[in-house]
Design a protein around this motif. Structure first.
Motif, PDB file in Angstrom:
ATOM      1  N   LEU A   1      11.908  12.341   7.058  1.00 37.06           N
ATOM      2  CA  LEU A   1      12.773  13.489   7.293  1.00 37.06           C
ATOM      3  C   LEU A   1      12.879  14.404   6.075  1.00 37.06           C
ATOM      4  CD1 LEU A   1      15.681  11.713   9.217  1.00 37.06           C
ATOM      5  CD2 LEU A   1      13.683  12.883  10.162  1.00 37.06           C
ATOM      6  N   ARG A   2      12.233  14.022   4.973  1.00 32.69           N
ATOM      7  CA  ARG A   2      12.200  14.871   3.786  1.00 32.69           C
ATOM      8  C   ARG A   2      11.289  16.080   3.956  1.00 32.69           C
ATOM      9  NH1 ARG A   2      13.856  11.989  -0.895  1.00 32.69           N
ATOM     10  NH2 ARG A   2      14.210   9.756  -0.524  1.00 32.69           N
ATOM     11  N   PHE A   3      10.383  16.018   4.938  1.00 33.42           N
ATOM     12  CA  PHE A   3       9.290  16.986   5.014  1.00 33.42           C
ATOM     13  C   PHE A   3       9.468  17.965   6.168  1.00 33.42           C
ATOM     14  CE2 PHE A   3       7.724  12.924   3.370  1.00 33.42           C
ATOM     15  CZ  PHE A   3       7.206  13.315   2.140  1.00 33.42           C
ATOM     16  N   SER A   4       8.965  19.168   5.974  1.00 36.23           N
ATOM     17  CA  SER A   4       8.892  20.136   7.060  1.00 36.23           C
ATOM     18  C   SER A   4       7.760  19.730   7.999  1.00 36.23           C
ATOM     19  CB  SER A   4       8.617  21.538   6.505  1.00 36.23           C
ATOM     20  OG  SER A   4       7.303  21.589   5.955  1.00 36.23           O
ATOM     21  N   ASP A   5       7.690  20.361   9.161  1.00 37.32           N
ATOM     22  CA  ASP A   5       6.593  20.076  10.082  1.00 37.32           C
ATOM     23  C   ASP A   5       5.244  20.382   9.442  1.00 37.32           C
ATOM     24  OD1 ASP A   5       8.200  19.147  12.105  1.00 37.32           O
ATOM     25  OD2 ASP A   5       8.308  21.073  13.156  1.00 37.32           O
ATOM     26  N   ALA A   6       5.177  21.492   8.704  1.00 41.14           N
ATOM     27  CA  ALA A   6       3.921  21.874   8.062  1.00 41.14           C
ATOM     28  C   ALA A   6       3.496  20.837   7.018  1.00 41.14           C
ATOM     29  CB  ALA A   6       4.059  23.247   7.415  1.00 41.14           C
ATOM     30  N   GLU A   7       4.456  20.333   6.253  1.00 38.59           N
ATOM     31  CA  GLU A   7       4.148  19.320   5.248  1.00 38.59           C
ATOM     32  C   GLU A   7       3.767  17.989   5.894  1.00 38.59           C
ATOM     33  OE1 GLU A   7       7.129  20.687   1.626  1.00 38.59           O
ATOM     34  OE2 GLU A   7       7.927  19.570   3.339  1.00 38.59           O
ATOM     35  N   TRP A   8       4.492  17.624   6.935  1.00 33.26           N
ATOM     36  CA  TRP A   8       4.232  16.343   7.586  1.00 33.26           C
ATOM     37  C   TRP A   8       2.879  16.331   8.296  1.00 33.26           C
ATOM     38  CZ3 TRP A   8       5.473  11.707   6.783  1.00 33.26           C
ATOM     39  CH2 TRP A   8       5.264  10.722   7.749  1.00 33.26           C
ATOM     40  N   LYS A   9       2.400  17.493   8.690  1.00 29.93           N
ATOM     41  CA  LYS A   9       1.110  17.583   9.374  1.00 29.93           C
ATOM     42  C   LYS A   9      -0.016  17.021   8.507  1.00 29.93           C
ATOM     43  CE  LYS A   9      -1.685  20.915  11.973  1.00 29.93           C
ATOM     44  NZ  LYS A   9      -1.824  22.340  12.387  1.00 29.93           N
ATOM     45  N   ARG A  10       0.157  17.049   7.190  1.00 28.71           N
ATOM     46  CA  ARG A  10      -0.869  16.499   6.289  1.00 28.71           C
ATOM     47  C   ARG A  10      -1.026  15.004   6.477  1.00 28.71           C
ATOM     48  NH1 ARG A  10       0.594  18.015   0.325  1.00 28.71           N
ATOM     49  NH2 ARG A  10      -1.388  16.894   0.020  1.00 28.71           N
ATOM     50  N   TRP A  11       0.046  14.327   6.912  1.00 27.87           N
ATOM     51  CA  TRP A  11       0.018  12.866   6.997  1.00 27.87           C
ATOM     52  C   TRP A  11      -0.050  12.359   8.430  1.00 27.87           C
ATOM     53  CZ3 TRP A  11      -1.186  12.109   2.336  1.00 27.87           C
ATOM     54  CH2 TRP A  11      -0.627  12.888   1.317  1.00 27.87           C
ATOM     55  N   ASN A  12       0.245  13.210   9.392  1.00 26.54           N
ATOM     56  CA  ASN A  12       0.060  12.821  10.773  1.00 26.54           C
ATOM     57  C   ASN A  12      -1.431  12.713  11.064  1.00 26.54           C
ATOM     58  OD1 ASN A  12       2.161  12.081  12.389  1.00 26.54           O
ATOM     59  ND2 ASN A  12       2.702  14.145  13.026  1.00 26.54           N
ATOM     60  N   ASN A  13      -1.816  11.768  11.888  1.00 26.87           N
ATOM     61  CA  ASN A  13      -3.247  11.569  12.138  1.00 26.87           C
ATOM     62  C   ASN A  13      -3.460  10.969  13.512  1.00 26.87           C
ATOM     63  OD1 ASN A  13      -3.469   8.429  11.802  1.00 26.87           O
ATOM     64  ND2 ASN A  13      -2.282   9.124  10.021  1.00 26.87           N
TER      65      ASN A  13
ATOM     66  N   MET B   1       0.844  -1.196   0.000  1.00 26.17           N
ATOM     67  CA  MET B   1       0.000   0.000   0.000  1.00 26.17           C
ATOM     68  C   MET B   1       0.882   1.250   0.000  1.00 26.17           C
ATOM     69  SD  MET B   1      -2.673   1.361   2.917  1.00 26.17           S
ATOM     70  CE  MET B   1      -3.762  -0.035   2.762  1.00 26.17           C
ATOM     71  N   HIS B   2       0.532   2.230  -0.815  1.00 29.23           N
ATOM     72  CA  HIS B   2       1.272   3.490  -0.816  1.00 29.23           C
ATOM     73  C   HIS B   2       1.048   4.196   0.518  1.00 29.23           C
ATOM     74  CE1 HIS B   2       2.754   7.443  -1.963  1.00 29.23           C
ATOM     75  NE2 HIS B   2       3.244   6.902  -3.065  1.00 29.23           N
ATOM     76  N   TRP B   3       2.116   4.735   1.075  1.00 23.03           N
ATOM     77  CA  TRP B   3       2.029   5.326   2.402  1.00 23.03           C
ATOM     78  C   TRP B   3       1.047   6.491   2.457  1.00 23.03           C
ATOM     79  CZ3 TRP B   3       3.420  10.388   3.587  1.00 23.03           C
ATOM     80  CH2 TRP B   3       4.138  11.085   2.603  1.00 23.03           C
ATOM     81  N   ARG B   4       0.906   7.224   1.343  1.00 27.81           N
ATOM     82  CA  ARG B   4      -0.025   8.355   1.347  1.00 27.81           C
ATOM     83  C   ARG B   4      -1.479   7.878   1.426  1.00 27.81           C
ATOM     84  NH1 ARG B   4       3.916  10.843  -2.173  1.00 27.81           N
ATOM     85  NH2 ARG B   4       4.609  12.870  -1.332  1.00 27.81           N
ATOM     86  N   ILE B   5      -1.757   6.731   0.842  1.00 28.94           N
ATOM     87  CA  ILE B   5      -3.121   6.179   0.922  1.00 28.94           C
ATOM     88  C   ILE B   5      -3.458   5.841   2.368  1.00 28.94           C
ATOM     89  CG2 ILE B   5      -4.605   4.248   0.256  1.00 28.94           C
ATOM     90  CD1 ILE B   5      -3.114   4.143  -2.404  1.00 28.94           C
ATOM     91  N   LYS B   6      -2.536   5.139   3.032  1.00 29.96           N
ATOM     92  CA  LYS B   6      -2.788   4.800   4.429  1.00 29.96           C
ATOM     93  C   LYS B   6      -2.949   6.063   5.269  1.00 29.96           C
ATOM     94  CE  LYS B   6      -1.257   2.283   8.462  1.00 29.96           C
ATOM     95  NZ  LYS B   6      -0.393   1.230   9.022  1.00 29.96           N
TER      96      LYS B   6
END
Length: 309
Positions: A228-240, A1-6
């Motif tokens: 670690l590629r992402f900023s906090d703002a970008e990573w917030k989209r995938w944190n849940n 599964m693609h990580w963005r889907i999960k």
């Protein structure tokens, strides 16, 4: 599964009514609970590692007073501690996850691990077997784990591990397994402060932290340094709500305990060449630039921090 889907699915489930129930059933069908026995075996292995570290630090399981942070779906660590002869094991969870059916399944499946538990705890097999037979019989008759263990295992949820109702100096060990990587930094500080209060002089914290990108377990195209590629703002989209990852590095957890006044008696953090190579081959977001590569690429740590007597 693609990580963005999960990540997207879990993000949505965190907002919809009944999302927690649906998330559990998805875990049973497609996630970590799909192969219950394999996951349980992994937890038993983790417990034996903790048991060996605690014994090396001078703790004895018989008569031990323990406090677990993060109970999960079923209490493998508390049950193993009970079988090893602890006096009391209190386990806290911020959300009430524990399920009676999985807890009973855990007990029944542990029959094949009694020798392993006895060896790891340094206790007699006969005592482990006797406690096991009582626990299984009473739980099969419908008692919950607290009643069946005669109050040795105490489950509290929802409960806040930063503000317990436990007396000062009342436990010998505070522990967690793959929990702190899912907790905001300021909450970790508060947990450490509360642990310092409730630990008896000479008592210890043991924490096993898996601080790599957990999406790597479902998407083989990414590795544990991927996030670690992402900023906090970008990573917030995938944190849940179901897979919050704080992205704190291994040394943070140890350094924070040291600054709180604990004496660090174990730190297993190790820079692995393959992780360092992965780090050097990727674009790391500038917000992580102040870390040394040898610190940044560590994705797991077990540590023991002792309250100075």
């Amino acid at each position: 599964m693609h990580w963005r889907i999960k990540g997207t699915v879990q993000k949505v489930l965190g907002y919809v009514p009944g999302g927690d129930v649906l998330h559990f059933h998805l875990q049973r069908q497609f996630g970590g609970l799909q192969n219950f026995r394999r996951e349980l075996e992994s937890k038993v292995e983790d417990w034996t590692i903790m048991a060996h570290h605690l014994r090396n630090a001078g703790l004895v399981f018989r008569g031990l007073r323990g406090f677990e942070i993060g109970s999960g779906w079923y209490p493998t660590f508390p049950i193993a501690c009970y079988l090893a002869g602890v006096e009391r094991l209190i386990t806290y969870d911020l959300t009430r996850h524990m399920r009676a059916d999985l807890t009973l399944a855990c007990v029944e499946a542990l029959e094949g691990s009694l020798q392993t538990i006895a060896d790891a705890a340094g206790t007699d097999l006969e005592g482990v077997q006797a406690r096991y037979q009582q626990l299984r019989k009473r739980m099969q008759a419908g008692e919950d784990v607290q009643s069946a263990s005669d109050g040795v295992i105490v489950y509290r949820a929802p409960a806040d591990a930063t503000r317990t109702d436990l007396p000062d100096d009342s436990v010998d060990v505070v522990f967690s397994n793959s929990v702190l990587e899912h907790v905001p930094g300021e909450v970790i500080t508060a947990m450490y402060r509360e642990s310092m209060r409730i630990l008896a002089p000479g008592g210890v914290m043991f924490h096993s932290v898996n601080c790599g990108d957990h999406y790597a377990y479902v998407d083989r195209k990414v590795h544990q340094l991927h996030y670690l590629r992402f900023s906090d703002a970008e990573w917030k989209r995938w944190n849940n709500a179901f897979l919050y990852q704080n992205r704190l590095r291994a040394h943070y957890f140890v350094d924070e305990a040291r600054e709180m006044g604990f004496d660090i008696v174990l730190d297993t953090s190790t820079t692995r060449p393959e992780r360092l190579a992965q780090l050097q081959a990727m674009n790391v977001h500038p917000q992580f630039a102040h870390y040394a590569p040898e610190q940044l690429c560590i994705t797991s740590v077990d540590f023991i921090a002792r309250k100075v007597a």
